[in-house]
Design a protein around this motif. Structure first.
Motif, PDB file in Angstrom:
ATOM      1  N   ILE A   1       0.854  -1.187   0.000  1.00 64.38           N
ATOM      2  CA  ILE A   1       0.000   0.000   0.000  1.00 64.38           C
ATOM      3  C   ILE A   1       0.886   1.232   0.000  1.00 64.38           C
ATOM      4  CG2 ILE A   1      -1.780   1.288   1.229  1.00 64.38           C
ATOM      5  CD1 ILE A   1      -2.771  -1.320   2.396  1.00 64.38           C
ATOM      6  N   ALA A   2       0.879   1.976  -1.111  1.00 65.27           N
ATOM      7  CA  ALA A   2       1.721   3.166  -1.242  1.00 65.27           C
ATOM      8  C   ALA A   2       1.102   4.364  -0.529  1.00 65.27           C
ATOM      9  CB  ALA A   2       1.948   3.491  -2.715  1.00 65.27           C
ATOM     10  N   VAL A   3      -0.212   4.521  -0.646  1.00 63.06           N
ATOM     11  CA  VAL A   3      -0.954   5.584   0.047  1.00 63.06           C
ATOM     12  C   VAL A   3      -2.171   4.935   0.685  1.00 63.06           C
ATOM     13  CG1 VAL A   3      -2.256   7.724  -0.198  1.00 63.06           C
ATOM     14  CG2 VAL A   3      -0.171   7.378  -1.539  1.00 63.06           C
ATOM     15  N   HIS A   4      -2.351   5.204   1.971  1.00 61.39           N
ATOM     16  CA  HIS A   4      -3.417   4.525   2.719  1.00 61.39           C
ATOM     17  C   HIS A   4      -4.449   5.533   3.230  1.00 61.39           C
ATOM     18  CE1 HIS A   4      -5.469   1.661   5.227  1.00 61.39           C
ATOM     19  NE2 HIS A   4      -5.239   2.382   6.314  1.00 61.39           N
ATOM     20  N   SER A   5      -5.631   5.493   2.672  1.00 60.50           N
ATOM     21  CA  SER A   5      -6.796   6.243   3.150  1.00 60.50           C
ATOM     22  C   SER A   5      -6.467   7.714   3.434  1.00 60.50           C
ATOM     23  CB  SER A   5      -7.352   5.576   4.411  1.00 60.50           C
ATOM     24  OG  SER A   5      -8.643   6.041   4.692  1.00 60.50           O
ATOM     25  N   ALA A   6      -5.891   8.391   2.438  1.00 63.42           N
ATOM     26  CA  ALA A   6      -5.525   9.802   2.607  1.00 63.42           C
ATOM     27  C   ALA A   6      -6.749  10.691   2.468  1.00 63.42           C
ATOM     28  CB  ALA A   6      -4.474  10.205   1.569  1.00 63.42           C
ATOM     29  N   SER A   7      -6.951  11.561   3.453  1.00 67.39           N
ATOM     30  CA  SER A   7      -8.083  12.488   3.429  1.00 67.39           C
ATOM     31  C   SER A   7      -7.634  13.868   3.890  1.00 67.39           C
ATOM     32  CB  SER A   7      -9.211  11.989   4.348  1.00 67.39           C
ATOM     33  OG  SER A   7      -9.744  10.768   3.915  1.00 67.39           O
ATOM     34  N   PHE A   8      -7.946  14.868   3.092  1.00 66.91           N
ATOM     35  CA  PHE A   8      -7.754  16.261   3.499  1.00 66.91           C
ATOM     36  C   PHE A   8      -8.496  17.153   2.520  1.00 66.91           C
ATOM     37  CE2 PHE A   8      -4.002  15.377   0.799  1.00 66.91           C
ATOM     38  CZ  PHE A   8      -4.060  16.420  -0.115  1.00 66.91           C
ATOM     39  N   ALA A   9      -8.706  18.390   2.915  1.00 65.11           N
ATOM     40  CA  ALA A   9      -9.395  19.356   2.054  1.00 65.11           C
ATOM     41  C   ALA A   9      -8.626  20.662   2.071  1.00 65.11           C
ATOM     42  CB  ALA A   9     -10.827  19.572   2.528  1.00 65.11           C
ATOM     43  N   ILE A  10      -8.503  21.278   0.902  1.00 61.42           N
ATOM     44  CA  ILE A  10      -7.880  22.595   0.762  1.00 61.42           C
ATOM     45  C   ILE A  10      -8.953  23.507   0.184  1.00 61.42           C
ATOM     46  CG2 ILE A  10      -5.997  23.918  -0.262  1.00 61.42           C
ATOM     47  CD1 ILE A  10      -4.454  21.276  -0.560  1.00 61.42           C
ATOM     48  N   ASP A  11      -9.446  24.436   0.986  1.00 56.72           N
ATOM     49  CA  ASP A  11     -10.634  25.196   0.585  1.00 56.72           C
ATOM     50  C   ASP A  11     -10.332  26.522  -0.085  1.00 56.72           C
ATOM     51  OD1 ASP A  11      -9.714  26.594   2.741  1.00 56.72           O
ATOM     52  OD2 ASP A  11     -11.492  26.315   3.991  1.00 56.72           O
ATOM     53  N   LYS A  12      -9.045  26.838  -0.265  1.00 57.05           N
ATOM     54  CA  LYS A  12      -8.684  28.068  -0.975  1.00 57.05           C
ATOM     55  C   LYS A  12      -7.268  27.920  -1.514  1.00 57.05           C
ATOM     56  CE  LYS A  12      -6.996  30.290   3.252  1.00 57.05           C
ATOM     57  NZ  LYS A  12      -7.136  31.462   4.160  1.00 57.05           N
ATOM     58  N   PRO A  13      -6.881  28.746  -2.488  1.00 54.94           N
ATOM     59  CA  PRO A  13      -5.509  28.651  -3.004  1.00 54.94           C
ATOM     60  C   PRO A  13      -4.497  28.913  -1.900  1.00 54.94           C
ATOM     61  CG  PRO A  13      -6.873  29.941  -4.490  1.00 54.94           C
ATOM     62  CD  PRO A  13      -7.684  29.740  -3.241  1.00 54.94           C
ATOM     63  N   MET A  14      -3.572  28.003  -1.742  1.00 51.04           N
ATOM     64  CA  MET A  14      -2.499  28.176  -0.767  1.00 51.04           C
ATOM     65  C   MET A  14      -1.309  27.358  -1.224  1.00 51.04           C
ATOM     66  SD  MET A  14      -3.658  25.860   2.552  1.00 51.04           S
ATOM     67  CE  MET A  14      -4.926  27.028   3.029  1.00 51.04           C
ATOM     68  N   MET A  15      -0.180  27.540  -0.551  1.00 52.39           N
ATOM     69  CA  MET A  15       1.005  26.752  -0.861  1.00 52.39           C
ATOM     70  C   MET A  15       1.152  25.693   0.224  1.00 52.39           C
ATOM     71  SD  MET A  15       4.731  27.994  -2.061  1.00 52.39           S
ATOM     72  CE  MET A  15       6.033  26.822  -2.452  1.00 52.39           C
ATOM     73  N   VAL A  16       1.091  24.437  -0.215  1.00 47.86           N
ATOM     74  CA  VAL A  16       1.090  23.307   0.703  1.00 47.86           C
ATOM     75  C   VAL A  16       2.362  22.490   0.495  1.00 47.86           C
ATOM     76  CG1 VAL A  16      -0.135  21.228   1.442  1.00 47.86           C
ATOM     77  CG2 VAL A  16      -1.422  23.230   0.634  1.00 47.86           C
ATOM     78  N   GLY A  17       3.041  22.170   1.580  1.00 44.43           N
ATOM     79  CA  GLY A  17       4.206  21.309   1.511  1.00 44.43           C
ATOM     80  C   GLY A  17       3.855  19.926   2.029  1.00 44.43           C
ATOM     81  N   VAL A  18       4.281  18.895   1.291  1.00 43.89           N
ATOM     82  CA  VAL A  18       4.092  17.513   1.721  1.00 43.89           C
ATOM     83  C   VAL A  18       5.466  16.949   2.057  1.00 43.89           C
ATOM     84  CG1 VAL A  18       3.157  15.234   1.146  1.00 43.89           C
ATOM     85  CG2 VAL A  18       2.113  17.301   0.174  1.00 43.89           C
ATOM     86  N   ILE A  19       5.658  16.543   3.301  1.00 45.33           N
ATOM     87  CA  ILE A  19       6.967  16.081   3.739  1.00 45.33           C
ATOM     88  C   ILE A  19       6.894  14.633   4.220  1.00 45.33           C
ATOM     89  CG2 ILE A  19       7.696  18.412   4.369  1.00 45.33           C
ATOM     90  CD1 ILE A  19       7.271  17.640   7.310  1.00 45.33           C
ATOM     91  N   GLY A  20       8.047  14.016   4.308  1.00 46.69           N
ATOM     92  CA  GLY A  20       8.133  12.633   4.753  1.00 46.69           C
ATOM     93  C   GLY A  20       9.362  11.988   4.161  1.00 46.69           C
ATOM     94  N   ARG A  21       9.771  10.894   4.740  1.00 45.54           N
ATOM     95  CA  ARG A  21      10.966  10.220   4.255  1.00 45.54           C
ATOM     96  C   ARG A  21      10.694   9.589   2.894  1.00 45.54           C
ATOM     97  NH1 ARG A  21      11.972   5.946   8.891  1.00 45.54           N
ATOM     98  NH2 ARG A  21      13.901   5.661   7.703  1.00 45.54           N
ATOM     99  N   SER A  22      11.754   9.167   2.195  1.00 44.82           N
ATOM    100  CA  SER A  22      11.590   8.500   0.903  1.00 44.82           C
ATOM    101  C   SER A  22      10.738   7.254   1.072  1.00 44.82           C
ATOM    102  CB  SER A  22      12.964   8.124   0.336  1.00 44.82           C
ATOM    103  OG  SER A  22      13.739   9.276   0.080  1.00 44.82           O
ATOM    104  N   GLY A  23       9.801   7.056   0.159  1.00 42.02           N
ATOM    105  CA  GLY A  23       8.912   5.908   0.230  1.00 42.02           C
ATOM    106  C   GLY A  23       7.683   6.120   1.082  1.00 42.02           C
ATOM    107  N   ALA A  24       7.486   7.363   1.562  1.00 44.22           N
ATOM    108  CA  ALA A  24       6.329   7.635   2.416  1.00 44.22           C
ATOM    109  C   ALA A  24       5.026   7.735   1.638  1.00 44.22           C
ATOM    110  CB  ALA A  24       6.554   8.920   3.213  1.00 44.22           C
ATOM    111  N   GLY A  25       5.110   7.870   0.308  1.00 46.09           N
ATOM    112  CA  GLY A  25       3.905   7.969  -0.514  1.00 46.09           C
ATOM    113  C   GLY A  25       3.666   9.348  -1.087  1.00 46.09           C
ATOM    114  N   LYS A  26       4.621  10.264  -0.916  1.00 41.98           N
ATOM    115  CA  LYS A  26       4.432  11.652  -1.368  1.00 41.98           C
ATOM    116  C   LYS A  26       4.260  11.745  -2.884  1.00 41.98           C
ATOM    117  CE  LYS A  26       8.323  13.290   0.171  1.00 41.98           C
ATOM    118  NZ  LYS A  26       8.975  11.977   0.471  1.00 41.98           N
ATOM    119  N   SER A  27       5.155  11.120  -3.631  1.00 39.80           N
ATOM    120  CA  SER A  27       5.081  11.198  -5.088  1.00 39.80           C
ATOM    121  C   SER A  27       3.836  10.509  -5.625  1.00 39.80           C
ATOM    122  CB  SER A  27       6.338  10.580  -5.721  1.00 39.80           C
ATOM    123  OG  SER A  27       7.483  11.342  -5.410  1.00 39.80           O
TER     124      SER A  27
END
Length: 272
Positions: free
Chosen positions: A15-41
């Protein structure tokens, strides 16, 4: 605007990404962090539909992105531009033509084959290069530019699509700290000046804190942190990276001491 509801991507039992849930309700700059293999890409590739989600739903302004097929899917991808770590430019092609590739989704097969572009698009491409401080390199081959300059060409190509969202997958991972700051500031300016949503995968905590309005942390495919940069404490970082008390942020820092030499160099890079 953008909502993910229990989005999962699995490759067999992995499982590369598990049950990811979030909402972005307006334009903003969001950073996604985590170690290699965390599922970011994988997460970004699902947003752009380069990879299909196994389950869950992605919506943008009420549009079910996960259900799109054919032409509708390609139209979404034109509105959700991708910037990659390795630039993905055509090395032997001139810079302005690489930027104009951002219009391929709305051009005919004939014009694509013969490299024909309207004057309006050419002028717009040069204007974007000017905005990013590299218009003087427009006639050069892309391979003649530095890594930082090539990444700005990739950003210009994304802007040619006139997207609603820009996704940047490790945009500074292969750059030195000075060029990394120039590229990140370019993305920040695009968000602030154009009102575009920018989502960037990042490795360094100081970069996320400095440039992002919101930070999402991933570990083993799951979202384990979602808050403002101010809440990204060392304790939170240890949870995201699965590290013990020996964890040091200095090992991933891109910070540069603000002495006069560095400031002059940053100005020089921006002008190149």
């Amino acid at each position: 605007m953008l909502k993910l509801a229990n989005v999962t991507k699995s490759y067999g039992e992995n499982i590369a990404v598990h049950s990811a849930s979030f909402a972005i309700d307006k334009p903003m700059m969001v950073g996604v962090i985590g170690r290699s293999g965390a599922g970011k890409s994988t997460l970004l590739r699902m947003l752009n539909r380069l990879t299909d989600a196994t389950s869950g739903e992605i919506t943008f302004d009420g549009l079910n992105v996960t259900a799109l097929r054919g032409t509708a899917k390609r139209q979404w991808q034109s509105q959700c531009a991708m910037i990659f770590q390795q630039f993905n430019l055509v090395p032997r092609m001139d810079v302005v033509s690489n930027v104009l590739h951002g219009t391929l989704n709305r051009r005919s097969t004939f014009s694509t084959m013969f490299n024909l572009y309207p004057d309006e698009d050419i002028h717009r491409a040069i204007d974007i290069l000017e905005r990013l401080g590299i218009a003087q390199h427009a006639p050069k081959r892309a391979e003649a530019l530095s890594g930082g300059q090539q990444q700005r060409v990739a950003i210009a190509r994304a802007l040619m699509q006139d997207p609603k969202i820009i996704l940047a997958d490790e945009p500074i991972a292969s750059l030195d700290p000075m060029n990394a700051q120039v590229v990140m500031q370019s993305l920040r300016d695009i968000h602030e000046q154009d009102g575009r949503m920018v989502i960037a995968n990042l490795h360094t905590l100081d970069t996320a804190r400095r440039y992002c309005d919101r930070v999402i942390g991933m570990r083993d495919g799951a979202i384990v942190f979602d808050d403002t940069p101010e809440m990204l404490t060392t304790s939170s970082a240890r949870e995201i990276y699965g590290a013990d008390a020996s964890f040091s942020e200095a090992t991933t820092s891109t910070q540069i001491e603000p002495d006069e030499t560095v400031q002059r160099r940053l100005v020089d890079i921006a002008a190149q």
